[in-house]
Design a protein around this motif. Structure first.
Motif, PDB file in Angstrom:
ATOM      1  N   VAL A  28       0.829  -1.209   0.000  1.00 17.68           N
ATOM      2  CA  VAL A  28       0.000   0.000   0.000  1.00 17.68           C
ATOM      3  C   VAL A  28       0.862   1.258   0.000  1.00 17.68           C
ATOM      4  O   VAL A  28       0.436   2.284  -0.530  1.00 17.68           O
ATOM      5  CB  VAL A  28      -0.983   0.032   1.192  1.00 17.68           C
ATOM      6  CG1 VAL A  28      -2.035  -1.031   1.049  1.00 17.68           C
ATOM      7  CG2 VAL A  28      -0.270  -0.071   2.518  1.00 17.68           C
ATOM      8  N   SER A  29       2.063   1.206   0.568  1.00 13.21           N
ATOM      9  CA  SER A  29       2.862   2.433   0.656  1.00 13.21           C
ATOM     10  C   SER A  29       3.209   2.930  -0.745  1.00 13.21           C
ATOM     11  O   SER A  29       3.634   2.168  -1.605  1.00 13.21           O
ATOM     12  CB  SER A  29       4.120   2.206   1.484  1.00 13.21           C
ATOM     13  OG  SER A  29       4.742   0.999   1.156  1.00 13.21           O
ATOM     14  N   GLY A  30       2.974   4.231  -0.950  1.00 15.92           N
ATOM     15  CA  GLY A  30       3.232   4.840  -2.255  1.00 15.92           C
ATOM     16  C   GLY A  30       2.175   4.550  -3.288  1.00 15.92           C
ATOM     17  O   GLY A  30       2.369   4.817  -4.468  1.00 15.92           O
ATOM     18  N   THR A  67      -3.636  13.659  -6.641  1.00 13.84           N
ATOM     19  CA  THR A  67      -2.887  13.560  -5.379  1.00 13.84           C
ATOM     20  C   THR A  67      -1.966  14.762  -5.148  1.00 13.84           C
ATOM     21  O   THR A  67      -1.336  14.868  -4.103  1.00 13.84           O
ATOM     22  CB  THR A  67      -2.046  12.261  -5.346  1.00 13.84           C
ATOM     23  OG1 THR A  67      -1.363  12.141  -6.606  1.00 13.84           O
ATOM     24  CG2 THR A  67      -2.907  11.038  -5.127  1.00 13.84           C
ATOM     25  N   ARG A  68      -1.894  15.678  -6.135  1.00 17.24           N
ATOM     26  CA  ARG A  68      -1.161  16.936  -5.891  1.00 17.24           C
ATOM     27  C   ARG A  68      -1.868  17.786  -4.842  1.00 17.24           C
ATOM     28  O   ARG A  68      -1.245  18.618  -4.188  1.00 17.24           O
ATOM     29  CB  ARG A  68      -1.062  17.746  -7.185  1.00 17.24           C
ATOM     30  CG  ARG A  68      -0.019  17.234  -8.148  1.00 17.24           C
ATOM     31  CD  ARG A  68       0.038  18.053  -9.398  1.00 17.24           C
ATOM     32  NE  ARG A  68      -1.243  18.036 -10.101  1.00 17.24           N
ATOM     33  CZ  ARG A  68      -1.398  18.354 -11.368  1.00 17.24           C
ATOM     34  NH1 ARG A  68      -0.361  18.729 -12.071  1.00 17.24           N
ATOM     35  NH2 ARG A  68      -2.569  18.311 -11.951  1.00 17.24           N
ATOM     36  N   LYS A  93       0.930   8.307  -8.002  1.00 21.64           N
ATOM     37  CA  LYS A  93       1.769   7.779  -6.922  1.00 21.64           C
ATOM     38  C   LYS A  93       3.037   8.603  -6.729  1.00 21.64           C
ATOM     39  O   LYS A  93       3.629   8.603  -5.658  1.00 21.64           O
ATOM     40  CB  LYS A  93       2.069   6.300  -7.138  1.00 21.64           C
ATOM     41  CG  LYS A  93       2.875   5.968  -8.364  1.00 21.64           C
ATOM     42  CD  LYS A  93       2.894   4.469  -8.660  1.00 21.64           C
ATOM     43  CE  LYS A  93       3.342   3.634  -7.490  1.00 21.64           C
ATOM     44  NZ  LYS A  93       3.327   2.202  -7.786  1.00 21.64           N
ATOM     45  N   ALA A  94       3.465   9.354  -7.773  1.00 20.39           N
ATOM     46  CA  ALA A  94       4.671  10.170  -7.646  1.00 20.39           C
ATOM     47  C   ALA A  94       4.509  11.262  -6.591  1.00 20.39           C
ATOM     48  O   ALA A  94       5.484  11.728  -5.998  1.00 20.39           O
ATOM     49  CB  ALA A  94       5.026  10.795  -8.998  1.00 20.39           C
ATOM     50  N   LYS A 139       4.748   7.138   0.542  1.00 15.79           N
ATOM     51  CA  LYS A 139       5.885   6.212   0.475  1.00 15.79           C
ATOM     52  C   LYS A 139       6.514   6.110   1.855  1.00 15.79           C
ATOM     53  O   LYS A 139       6.469   7.054   2.647  1.00 15.79           O
ATOM     54  CB  LYS A 139       6.935   6.731  -0.504  1.00 15.79           C
ATOM     55  CG  LYS A 139       6.503   6.758  -1.953  1.00 15.79           C
ATOM     56  CD  LYS A 139       7.644   7.213  -2.845  1.00 15.79           C
ATOM     57  CE  LYS A 139       7.216   7.259  -4.305  1.00 15.79           C
ATOM     58  NZ  LYS A 139       6.356   8.402  -4.603  1.00 15.79           N
ATOM     59  N   THR A 140       7.088   4.973   2.134  1.00 16.86           N
ATOM     60  CA  THR A 140       7.798   4.819   3.404  1.00 16.86           C
ATOM     61  C   THR A 140       9.274   4.682   3.114  1.00 16.86           C
ATOM     62  O   THR A 140       9.661   4.061   2.114  1.00 16.86           O
ATOM     63  CB  THR A 140       7.307   3.564   4.153  1.00 16.86           C
ATOM     64  OG1 THR A 140       7.282   2.472   3.228  1.00 16.86           O
ATOM     65  CG2 THR A 140       5.935   3.764   4.738  1.00 16.86           C
ATOM     66  N   SER A 141      10.101   5.279   3.947  1.00 18.24           N
ATOM     67  CA  SER A 141      11.534   5.122   3.745  1.00 18.24           C
ATOM     68  C   SER A 141      11.922   3.753   4.297  1.00 18.24           C
ATOM     69  O   SER A 141      11.461   3.347   5.355  1.00 18.24           O
ATOM     70  CB  SER A 141      12.293   6.235   4.467  1.00 18.24           C
ATOM     71  OG  SER A 141      11.792   6.398   5.773  1.00 18.24           O
ATOM     72  N   GLY A 142      12.732   3.051   3.552  1.00 18.71           N
ATOM     73  CA  GLY A 142      13.120   1.701   3.996  1.00 18.71           C
ATOM     74  C   GLY A 142      12.125   0.670   3.510  1.00 18.71           C
ATOM     75  O   GLY A 142      11.843   0.559   2.326  1.00 18.71           O
ATOM     76  N   THR A 143      11.516  -0.064   4.431  1.00 18.02           N
ATOM     77  CA  THR A 143      10.640  -1.170   4.037  1.00 18.02           C
ATOM     78  C   THR A 143       9.295  -0.653   3.523  1.00 18.02           C
ATOM     79  O   THR A 143       8.808   0.378   3.973  1.00 18.02           O
ATOM     80  CB  THR A 143      10.362  -2.104   5.232  1.00 18.02           C
ATOM     81  OG1 THR A 143       9.782  -1.319   6.275  1.00 18.02           O
ATOM     82  CG2 THR A 143      11.636  -2.746   5.724  1.00 18.02           C
TER      83      THR A 143
END
Length: 916
Positions: free
Chosen positions: A662-664, A810-811, A841-842, A882-886
């Motif tokens: 789901v992230s991003g 999403t902007r 998603k960007a 988005k999540t950093s890492g995982t």
């Protein structure tokens, strides 16, 4: 009579220009100057008219500007494999590759910049394969291309280089049907062995005929590659025995082109085992390159893990186990199926060693250019009238169905094809093949009836044009078929596009152009002979091909200009492979047409988006030193991939559970249940939530960031989760699972809560009912107008590639600087530099809060079968940063029984089924 000097002069100009401009293509002026000099120098021995010279210039100009980037790959750097090809280069003359390169440049008129890059790409792929001089290796890789983009040219280059570097046996698995195998064999005869296989394997043929060079064979016969299969015959040990042929007694590389057929593969395994020396481990000590074309079809083990593997999958694994040195190279256009192989099972075909994504040349017209967010070829698309189609071909028709009539737009598409033939003659492409594809039914009996009816129609049109085309226009217009073709000509503005008036085309081109056209059925009963392009090399085959599964995989329809395509499926991963209209359309790309249903256009938009995004992941993963196993996990957890899991399990399970990233991602509800009660409950849940916002959230009024919409911040996640639980969607939009998402949101904590936006100013009419938010009555000045496709079970938002919100929605909520930064990051990725549109998603950047989007839809039911539905619909979108890492995943549970219940016609036949 065609002038034979045209081809000779064209080859001379092409070879000279390629040799002269190796690095940078010539300007138009430079090219014209050199071509004219060559024409004048050869005028005595190769005379061509001004018109013929103009045709040569037109054709060659298109190939000169083509460019092709090298691809990108990820590999497992811990598998012990070492780069080996560069060190062999000094000792290898690359005889087979050099003659293939020369053939492409001189006969196919590829410019040298493209062949140079093809050389680099095939070098990179071969270097990732096993080194044939090593004692033992077992490499498994996947080459990911685009449908009809030239994957065959890539693996043909690899075949030639594999033979150059010491591979002794090359096996190409070429589809499941004989016509596909024959087409591949013909091509490899011309582009790899350089001899006609049917003569070479005929024990009665004279030696001179057996060794008569064709294709690459005309560029040298000092070394040989021997074919152990032929155009007329798949693998047959009896034929090899009659010719006294065996791998150990020919002392040169051997190539076999085989269909994916259990009996034939078992015969091959037995023959290899019985006729070759084996080492102490019982394996053959010769290097094997096994190329699995369309690797996602029939090679993937779709049976339950605990039961016997699918028959073809089992044969491929046993074939590989016969040899001590093996490279398995899967070739596919869809990344999904191969990635669903369990990477932990070492004996299966998961591409654990490398995945290589090819770049398509600039002249390739693929899914992204037709259906993508940055499409520039969507003019090709024409919508089928689904109601008319289903009157003629009911969705549930069986193999004994009697066809009584054909849809009006199928006749229109066929008329357009006749006009396209005249256009191509007018443009000088006299000897080029032209095809039209009709794919409506999978049943052979039904296909044959369509063929008969179109044949009767075509005979009458030919007769009318032959007898009346030369009459004055006011008289020829009285003939119905001529009048209808004139209407089609005007409807598609062909005078403006082509530069010739209707009367000129009718009088001077149409009769000659349509006279050779035939209507043929292409299926298991008619066999490979239906599309004998090879026998029409000099005059060009002109054909309307009617078929089903036989045409929808691997088979190249040469010069495909018109397609009429309908497949009643919800399994969109299979649709991409059926895109025979993707490919190269030199000199006629502006007049190509594809007729398909609005629903299919939406499906294609969705699968195109999913595929493009997954290919982008390969670039990201390469930079992060990630492996094919990491990519496999990413694909399996992609929301767009869930449908593949469902299809693979549909026959063996009642439900499935799998993690989804789901992230991003922005997850929306474009599919709803066509139940007034459920829609009413959704409306109530939607409005109750909006009413609560005044007390649970903080109204945000920054115009720059809200873009004029209603916006709240700091909304508790529990309230968002409750809305997703209360809002009922159609399970066929598998990437949105309200219950699973609600559980995920409840178990997570975002310190600032959620952002919520209610779209206030869309392109539709104002919302004429109240939308209370505490004491305030919110005015929706413009709802969001969307085309709706609806039957008795499902409502689908259409025309937006299964998207609810407008592109870039999403902007909303970001500052100008954040938007610019997000767009710059997206465009910095390879291949994205020139894209006009940025995906949603960007903008789901890591330091923003999660966002819930509320949409009031003005429903346009013009093209819906079911119009008895509300004027306004309500839809949601949830965007997770988005999540950093995982990456974060949600466990989706899909009830496959419910899935079947919420669709009016369930397509339960797989691509592996043969036409009945």
């Amino acid at each position: 009579m065609n002038n034979p000097f045209v081809e000779q002069l064209e080859n001379i100009i092409s070879a000279f220009v390629n040799n002269f401009y190796k690095e940078i293509p010539p300007t138009e002026e430079e090219f014209l100057e050199k071509a004219t000099l060559l024409r004048n120098a050869n005028a005595q021995i190769m005379p061509v008219s001004d018109d013929e010279f103009e045709e040569i210039i037109s054709r060659l100009k298109q190939s000169l500007v083509i460019q092709m980037d090298i691809g990108v790959y990820i590999n497992d750097r811990n598998n012990g494999h070492q780069s080996w090809l560069p060190s062999k280069r000094a000792d290898c003359d690359f005889f087979f590759w050099n003659r293939y390169k020369k053939y492409l440049e001189e006969i196919k008129h590829w410019n040298c910049r493209v062949t140079t890059n093809l050389g680099k790409v095939s070098d990179e792929i071969l270097d990732l394969c096993g080194d044939p001089s090593e004692e033992h290796f077992a490499i498994k890789g996947l080459v990911l291309g685009d449908v009809q983009s030239g994957k065959t040219a890539n693996y043909t280059a690899i075949c030639n280089k594999a033979a150059d570097t010491g591979y002794r046996i090359i096996i190409v698995l070429a589809g499941m049907q004989e016509n596909l195998r024959k087409q591949t064999q013909e091509r490899l005869d011309a582009e790899c062995t350089g001899r006609k296989s049917e003569y070479y394997l005929d024990p009665k043929a004279e030696q001179g005929i057996k060794n008569q060079p064709v294709g690459v064979g005309r560029y040298g016969t000092d070394k040989k590659i021997v074919a152990f299969t032929s155009v007329t015959k798949d693998f047959d040990s009896g034929i090899l025995r009659n010719n006294n042929l065996g791998i150990e007694n020919v002392n040169c590389p051997v190539i076999l082109v085989i269909k994916k057929n259990k009996r034939i593969l078992n015969n091959l395994i037995k023959w290899l085992s019985d006729n070759n020396t084996q080492n102490v481990a019982g394996q053959i000590d010769l290097p094997l390159m096994l190329i699995d074309d369309e690797a996602d079809n029939a090679s993937v083990n779709t049976k339950d893990e605990d039961s016997q593997p699918a028959a073809i999958n089992d044969c491929i694994r046993r074939l590989l186990n016969l040899f001590s040195k093996t490279t398995y190279l899967g070739i596919t256009a869809t990344p999904f199926a191969n990635i669903f192989i369990d990477p932990e099972k070492d004996d299966d075909l998961f591409p654990a060693d490398f995945i290589y994504a090819l770049s398509a040349p600039t002249n390739y017209i693929g899914a992204d250019r037709i259906f993508g967010d940055n499409s520039d070829s969507d003019h090709m698309l024409q919508e089928i009238d689904i109601e008319d189609l289903e009157v003629c071909f009911p969705p549930t028709h069986k193999k004994d169905f009697i066809v009584e009539d054909l849809p009006a737009d199928l006749y229109e598409a066929s008329e357009y094809f006749l006009l396209l033939n005249a256009i191509r003659d007018y443009r000088g492409d006299h000897t080029d093949h032209r095809s039209m594809m009709v794919h409506i039914s999978r049943f052979t009996n039904v296909q044959n009836q369509i063929q008969e009816m179109l044949n009767v129609w075509l005979d009458q049109v030919k007769s009318d044009v032959r007898n009346y085309a030369k009459l004055p226009l006011n008289q020829s217009e009285k003939i119905r078929n001529i009048k209808e073709m004139h209407a089609v000509w005007d409807k598609y503005n062909l005078s403006r596009i082509v530069g010739i008036e209707w009367e000129d085309l009718l009088r001077n081109y149409l009769h000659k152009a349509i006279s050779p056209i035939e209507v043929r059925a292409v299926n298991m009963k008619t066999g490979a002979a239906s599309l004998d392009y090879f026998n029409h090399k000099n005059d060009g085959l002109r054909v309307i091909a009617i078929g089903g599964n036989s045409m929808s995989r691997g088979l190249t329809l040469e010069g495909l200009g018109v397609t009429y395509f309908h497949r009643n499926t919800k399994m969109y991963d299979t649709l991409l492979q059926m895109g025979r209209w993707f490919g190269y359309r030199p000199n006629y790309g502006d007049v190509v047409k594809v007729w398909m249903t609005p629903e299919a256009i939406d499906w294609y938009g969705q699968i195109t988006r999913a595929t493009v995004e997954l290919k982008e992941e390969i670039s990201k993963m390469r930079n992060a030193n990630q492996t094919p196993r990491d990519f496999g996990l990413k694909v399996r957890q992609d929301p767009g991939a869930l449908i593949v899991t469902a299809r693979n399990k549909m026959r063996t399970a009642t439900d499935l559970t799998c993690p989804v990233t789901v992230s991003g991602n922005l997850l929306e509800t474009p599919r709803l249940k066509a139940s007034k009660n459920i829609l009413s409950s959704n409306e109530a849940a939607f409005k109750n939530f909006v009413n609560l916002l005044s007390s649970i959230g903080n109204r945000f009024l920054d115009e720059e960031r809200t873009k004029g919409h209603y916006y709240w911040k700091n909304v508790p996640g529990d309230n968002v989760a409750q809305l997703l639980l209360d809002f009922d969607t159609n399970p066929w939009h598998l990437s949105f699972n309200g219950k699973a998402l609600a559980e995920f949101i409840e178990s997570h904590y975002w310190s600032n809560g959620w952002d919520v936006v209610l779209i206030k100013s869309g392109t539709g009419i104002p919302y004429d009912e109240s939308m209370q938010c505490g004491d305030e009555s919110l005015v929706i000045e413009g709802t969001e107008k969307r085309k709706i496709l609806a039957d008795k079970k499902m409502i689908s938002i259409s025309g937006t590639k299964l998207r609810v919100g407008a592109g870039g929605c999403t902007r909303i909520g970001l500052t100008k600087d954040e938007i610019l930064k997000a767009e710059k990051a997206y465009r910095s990725m390879p291949g994205n530099e020139n894209k006009k549109n940025i995906p949603d998603k960007a903008y789901l950047i890591s330091d923003r809060d999660p966002i819930l989007m509320l949409h009031v839809i003005q429903a346009d039911y013009t093209k819906s079968e079911n119009k008895d539905l509300p004027k306004f619909l309500f839809a949601l979108g949830v965007g997770f940063p988005k999540t950093s890492g995982t990456t974060e995943t949600v466990n989706y549970k899909v009830n496959l029984v419910e899935l079947r219940n919420w669709v009016e016609v369930y397509d339960n036949y797989d691509d592996d089924d043969e036409d009945m």
